[in-house]
Design a protein around this motif. Structure first.
Motif, PDB file in Angstrom:
ATOM      1  N   ARG A 104      57.262  47.552  50.297  1.00 31.14           N
ATOM      2  CA  ARG A 104      56.753  46.599  49.312  1.00 31.14           C
ATOM      3  C   ARG A 104      55.265  46.371  49.584  1.00 31.14           C
ATOM      4  NH1 ARG A 104      59.130  40.559  47.949  1.00 31.14           N
ATOM      5  NH2 ARG A 104      57.786  40.146  46.157  1.00 31.14           N
ATOM      6  N   ARG A 105      54.450  46.615  48.560  1.00 30.71           N
ATOM      7  CA  ARG A 105      52.993  46.529  48.718  1.00 30.71           C
ATOM      8  C   ARG A 105      52.449  45.575  47.658  1.00 30.71           C
ATOM      9  NH1 ARG A 105      54.681  51.687  48.678  1.00 30.71           N
ATOM     10  NH2 ARG A 105      53.708  52.175  46.667  1.00 30.71           N
ATOM     11  N   VAL A 106      51.950  44.421  48.115  1.00 31.82           N
ATOM     12  CA  VAL A 106      51.623  43.297  47.243  1.00 31.82           C
ATOM     13  C   VAL A 106      50.106  43.120  47.151  1.00 31.82           C
ATOM     14  CG1 VAL A 106      52.036  40.846  46.794  1.00 31.82           C
ATOM     15  CG2 VAL A 106      53.733  42.192  48.095  1.00 31.82           C
ATOM     16  N   GLY A 107      49.628  42.844  45.951  1.00 29.99           N
ATOM     17  CA  GLY A 107      48.209  42.533  45.786  1.00 29.99           C
ATOM     18  C   GLY A 107      47.901  42.257  44.331  1.00 29.99           C
ATOM     19  N   TRP A 108      46.705  41.730  44.082  1.00 31.06           N
ATOM     20  CA  TRP A 108      46.245  41.580  42.714  1.00 31.06           C
ATOM     21  C   TRP A 108      45.898  42.956  42.158  1.00 31.06           C
ATOM     22  CZ3 TRP A 108      47.549  37.128  40.885  1.00 31.06           C
ATOM     23  CH2 TRP A 108      47.533  35.993  41.700  1.00 31.06           C
ATOM     24  N   ARG A 109      45.952  43.101  40.854  1.00 27.92           N
ATOM     25  CA  ARG A 109      45.832  44.420  40.239  1.00 27.92           C
ATOM     26  C   ARG A 109      44.560  45.154  40.682  1.00 27.92           C
ATOM     27  NH1 ARG A 109      45.656  45.205  33.779  1.00 27.92           N
ATOM     28  NH2 ARG A 109      43.617  44.242  34.107  1.00 27.92           N
ATOM     29  N   GLY A 110      43.413  44.492  40.680  1.00 31.69           N
ATOM     30  CA  GLY A 110      42.188  45.109  41.180  1.00 31.69           C
ATOM     31  C   GLY A 110      41.798  46.354  40.421  1.00 31.69           C
ATOM     32  N   GLU A 111      41.105  47.274  41.118  1.00 35.11           N
ATOM     33  CA  GLU A 111      40.576  48.471  40.480  1.00 35.11           C
ATOM     34  C   GLU A 111      41.495  49.678  40.686  1.00 35.11           C
ATOM     35  OE1 GLU A 111      36.704  48.856  42.381  1.00 35.11           O
ATOM     36  OE2 GLU A 111      37.577  50.047  43.986  1.00 35.11           O
ATOM     37  N   MET A 112      42.047  50.203  39.631  1.00 33.04           N
ATOM     38  CA  MET A 112      42.774  51.486  39.635  1.00 33.04           C
ATOM     39  C   MET A 112      43.828  51.578  40.744  1.00 33.04           C
ATOM     40  SD  MET A 112      39.635  54.136  38.881  1.00 33.04           S
ATOM     41  CE  MET A 112      38.822  53.775  40.426  1.00 33.04           C
ATOM     42  N   ARG A 113      44.689  50.581  40.831  1.00 32.97           N
ATOM     43  CA  ARG A 113      45.646  50.589  41.940  1.00 32.97           C
ATOM     44  C   ARG A 113      47.077  50.830  41.474  1.00 32.97           C
ATOM     45  NH1 ARG A 113      43.536  46.267  46.311  1.00 32.97           N
ATOM     46  NH2 ARG A 113      44.393  44.637  44.997  1.00 32.97           N
ATOM     47  N   TYR A 114      47.219  51.340  40.260  1.00 30.58           N
ATOM     48  CA  TYR A 114      48.547  51.675  39.762  1.00 30.58           C
ATOM     49  C   TYR A 114      49.179  52.715  40.681  1.00 30.58           C
ATOM     50  CZ  TYR A 114      46.873  49.339  35.571  1.00 30.58           C
ATOM     51  OH  TYR A 114      46.355  48.416  34.692  1.00 30.58           O
ATOM     52  N   GLY A 115      50.397  52.440  41.131  1.00 33.68           N
ATOM     53  CA  GLY A 115      51.081  53.361  42.038  1.00 33.68           C
ATOM     54  C   GLY A 115      50.839  53.027  43.492  1.00 33.68           C
ATOM     55  N   LEU A 116      49.648  52.608  43.825  1.00 29.39           N
ATOM     56  CA  LEU A 116      49.376  52.247  45.216  1.00 29.39           C
ATOM     57  C   LEU A 116      50.058  50.930  45.576  1.00 29.39           C
ATOM     58  CD1 LEU A 116      45.566  53.116  45.570  1.00 29.39           C
ATOM     59  CD2 LEU A 116      47.552  54.522  46.140  1.00 29.39           C
ATOM     60  N   LEU A 117      50.030  49.974  44.658  1.00 27.47           N
ATOM     61  CA  LEU A 117      50.737  48.713  44.837  1.00 27.47           C
ATOM     62  C   LEU A 117      51.971  48.723  43.946  1.00 27.47           C
ATOM     63  CD1 LEU A 117      47.738  46.187  44.671  1.00 27.47           C
ATOM     64  CD2 LEU A 117      48.774  47.202  46.706  1.00 27.47           C
ATOM     65  N   ASN A 118      53.108  48.343  44.499  1.00 26.94           N
ATOM     66  CA  ASN A 118      54.321  48.276  43.664  1.00 26.94           C
ATOM     67  C   ASN A 118      54.753  46.839  43.386  1.00 26.94           C
ATOM     68  OD1 ASN A 118      55.363  47.629  46.170  1.00 26.94           O
ATOM     69  ND2 ASN A 118      56.503  49.545  46.422  1.00 26.94           N
ATOM     70  N   ASP A 119      54.008  45.861  43.897  1.00 28.10           N
ATOM     71  CA  ASP A 119      54.141  44.467  43.485  1.00 28.10           C
ATOM     72  C   ASP A 119      52.729  44.024  43.112  1.00 28.10           C
ATOM     73  OD1 ASP A 119      54.503  41.779  43.080  1.00 28.10           O
ATOM     74  OD2 ASP A 119      55.619  41.422  44.939  1.00 28.10           O
ATOM     75  N   ARG A 120      52.328  44.403  41.918  1.00 27.37           N
ATOM     76  CA  ARG A 120      50.952  44.245  41.462  1.00 27.37           C
ATOM     77  C   ARG A 120      50.881  43.028  40.539  1.00 27.37           C
ATOM     78  NH1 ARG A 120      50.833  48.823  39.553  1.00 27.37           N
ATOM     79  NH2 ARG A 120      50.970  48.309  37.344  1.00 27.37           N
ATOM     80  N   ARG A 121      50.097  42.046  40.938  1.00 26.12           N
ATOM     81  CA  ARG A 121      50.017  40.794  40.190  1.00 26.12           C
ATOM     82  C   ARG A 121      48.780  40.789  39.287  1.00 26.12           C
ATOM     83  NH1 ARG A 121      52.880  37.161  43.926  1.00 26.12           N
ATOM     84  NH2 ARG A 121      54.444  38.520  44.872  1.00 26.12           N
ATOM     85  N   MET A 122      48.916  40.156  38.135  1.00 26.07           N
ATOM     86  CA  MET A 122      47.787  39.987  37.218  1.00 26.07           C
ATOM     87  C   MET A 122      47.096  38.656  37.549  1.00 26.07           C
ATOM     88  SD  MET A 122      47.311  42.428  34.973  1.00 26.07           S
ATOM     89  CE  MET A 122      46.517  41.594  33.596  1.00 26.07           C
ATOM     90  N   LEU A 123      45.805  38.704  37.812  1.00 25.02           N
ATOM     91  CA  LEU A 123      45.067  37.504  38.199  1.00 25.02           C
ATOM     92  C   LEU A 123      44.382  36.864  37.003  1.00 25.02           C
ATOM     93  CD1 LEU A 123      43.867  35.542  40.273  1.00 25.02           C
ATOM     94  CD2 LEU A 123      42.017  37.191  40.628  1.00 25.02           C
ATOM     95  N   ASP A 124      44.737  35.612  36.746  1.00 23.54           N
ATOM     96  CA  ASP A 124      44.027  34.782  35.787  1.00 23.54           C
ATOM     97  C   ASP A 124      43.043  33.944  36.612  1.00 23.54           C
ATOM     98  OD1 ASP A 124      43.100  32.816  34.069  1.00 23.54           O
ATOM     99  OD2 ASP A 124      45.051  32.452  33.136  1.00 23.54           O
ATOM    100  N   LYS A 125      41.775  34.323  36.589  1.00 27.76           N
ATOM    101  CA  LYS A 125      40.790  33.676  37.454  1.00 27.76           C
ATOM    102  C   LYS A 125      40.654  32.187  37.150  1.00 27.76           C
ATOM    103  CE  LYS A 125      38.064  37.827  38.391  1.00 27.76           C
ATOM    104  NZ  LYS A 125      36.719  38.458  38.328  1.00 27.76           N
ATOM    105  N   ALA A 126      40.784  31.832  35.892  1.00 26.12           N
ATOM    106  CA  ALA A 126      40.673  30.418  35.532  1.00 26.12           C
ATOM    107  C   ALA A 126      41.861  29.616  36.066  1.00 26.12           C
ATOM    108  CB  ALA A 126      40.574  30.264  34.023  1.00 26.12           C
ATOM    109  N   ALA A 127      43.024  30.247  36.167  1.00 21.00           N
ATOM    110  CA  ALA A 127      44.220  29.557  36.649  1.00 21.00           C
ATOM    111  C   ALA A 127      44.219  29.412  38.170  1.00 21.00           C
ATOM    112  CB  ALA A 127      45.474  30.300  36.196  1.00 21.00           C
ATOM    113  N   PHE A 128      43.488  30.302  38.858  1.00 20.14           N
ATOM    114  CA  PHE A 128      43.356  30.242  40.315  1.00 20.14           C
ATOM    115  C   PHE A 128      41.855  30.214  40.647  1.00 20.14           C
ATOM    116  CE2 PHE A 128      47.464  32.266  39.622  1.00 20.14           C
ATOM    117  CZ  PHE A 128      48.289  31.572  40.484  1.00 20.14           C
TER     118      PHE A 128
END
Length: 352
Positions: A104-128
């Motif tokens: 399990r590899r967790v992180g915010w979506r960031g730059e071109m990380r499809y496949g590298l992270l399998n628990d990829r979160r979408m960051l709403d900067k205003a919400a956090f």
């Protein structure tokens, strides 16, 4: 549960990441947390009781070197990590956990990380809005929509230093035992626009020394010249009570000496976040950078800022590159806040 964290590469960010480690340990007390970060981070990580061990990231900041990251990941594949948390948002930072085969590899979506992270979160900067909130939010298995959903209070960074260490290192640098120490952190990583002017630091030091304190200047080697300018701006009788240790200490020693300070005055810098984590009374001075994203996380911190918004400038228009908003913060104003903290250490933080 065995956890690998790919940590950040800056002092302030590394300090704020401890809130994630504390959150993970609160949820999973038996978890073993290892943090991969630049080797210079070890003195900080070693003082975080939640961290089992610091793993040195041998690659420099900005270096891609996919082959070396693959080798590094493969070398960790037998370590049995159950999950990884990737705190930087870069593509390269997600490579080591991927090559290590961590389930399990967790992180915010960031730059071109499809496949590298399998628990990829979408960051709403205003919400956090705070960086510390973004780190802590990754520690919950169910993605959160906003910082308001985080359990309160957040577990802020907290470093531990023993009294015996403080006394030993203070003696090592021949600091006067009879005078309380006020620490100054006059440097800033990204140019003079984030620095309170040296002549303001000197005026404040002059007043504090006259009242029976000693002043110690902290920073890296590139801050040494600034420290010397402050020192030489003092009246001759005051100079023996001001020590310029910028560039003279290892990070480990600086942490211990900051813990020994009665209070700290700092620009927006990594050392400011260390002082906050040591729970030292702290006056934090902001100009173009904003405390709205990375404030000092301490109830003993006072933030002084005279403007709003974020201004991406490394060199101000005033003499020596200072920014007018920091020039306008007078030594008298800082002394007032500092005196309040020194005489009422239980005051809660405020922004002004």
């Amino acid at each position: 549960m065995k956890i690998l964290v790919i940590g950040p590469s800056w002092v302030g960010d590394m300090m704020m990441s401890q809130s994630l480690y504390r959150t993970l340990k609160a949820q999973h007390p038996e978890a073993i947390i290892d943090v991969m970060a630049p080797a210079w981070c070890r003195p900080l990580l070693s003082r975080m009781p939640e961290v089992n061990q610091a793993l040195a990231m041998p690659l420099g900041h900005g270096a891609l070197e996919i082959g070396e990251r693959r080798r590094l990941g493969k070398s960790l594949s037998a370590s049995g990590y159950d999950r990884a948390y990737v705190l930087p948002n870069s593509f390269k930072s997600a490579l080591v956990p991927f090559f290590a085969g961590i389930p399990r590899r967790v992180g915010w979506r960031g730059e071109m990380r499809y496949g590298l992270l399998n628990d990829r979160r979408m960051l709403d900067k205003a919400a956090f809005p705070l960086m510390v909130e973004r780190y802590v939010a990754l520690g919950y298995d169910t993605p959160l929509a906003a910082a308001s959903q985080l359990p309160q209070p957040l577990l802020w960074p907290k470093l531990a230093v023993a009294d015996a260490e403080k006394q030993a290192v203070a003696a090592q640098f021949s600091l006067a035992a009879e005078r309380p120490i006020i620490g100054f952190c006059p440097g800033a990583e990204f140019g003079p626009a984030k620095r309170w002017p040296h002549y303001h630091y000197a005026a404040l030091a002059q007043q504090l020394i006259a009242e029976g304190y000693q002043v110690v200047l902290f920073g890296s080697a590139k801050d040494h010249e600034t420290g010397e300018t402050i020192l030489q701006s003092l009246d001759e009788p005051a100079r023996p009570w001001c020590r310029n240790l910028a560039g003279e200490t290892q990070l480990e020693q600086a942490v211990i000496l900051l813990a020994q300070c009665a209070a700290v005055v700092s620009n927006d810098s990594g050392l400011m976040h260390i002082a906050a984590a040591l729970d030292r009374p702290l006056v934090a001075l902001y100009g173009p950078s904003s405390p709205d994203f990375t404030p000092p996380l301490s109830h003993q911190a006072r933030v002084i800022r005279l403007i709003s918004g974020y201004h991406k400038v490394r060199k101000g228009d005033a003499e020596q590159g200072y920014h007018q908003s920091l020039i306008d913060i007078t030594p008298a104003r800082v002394y007032q806040e500092l005196s309040t903290l020194l005489h009422a250490p239980q005051e809660t933080s405020c922004t002004s």
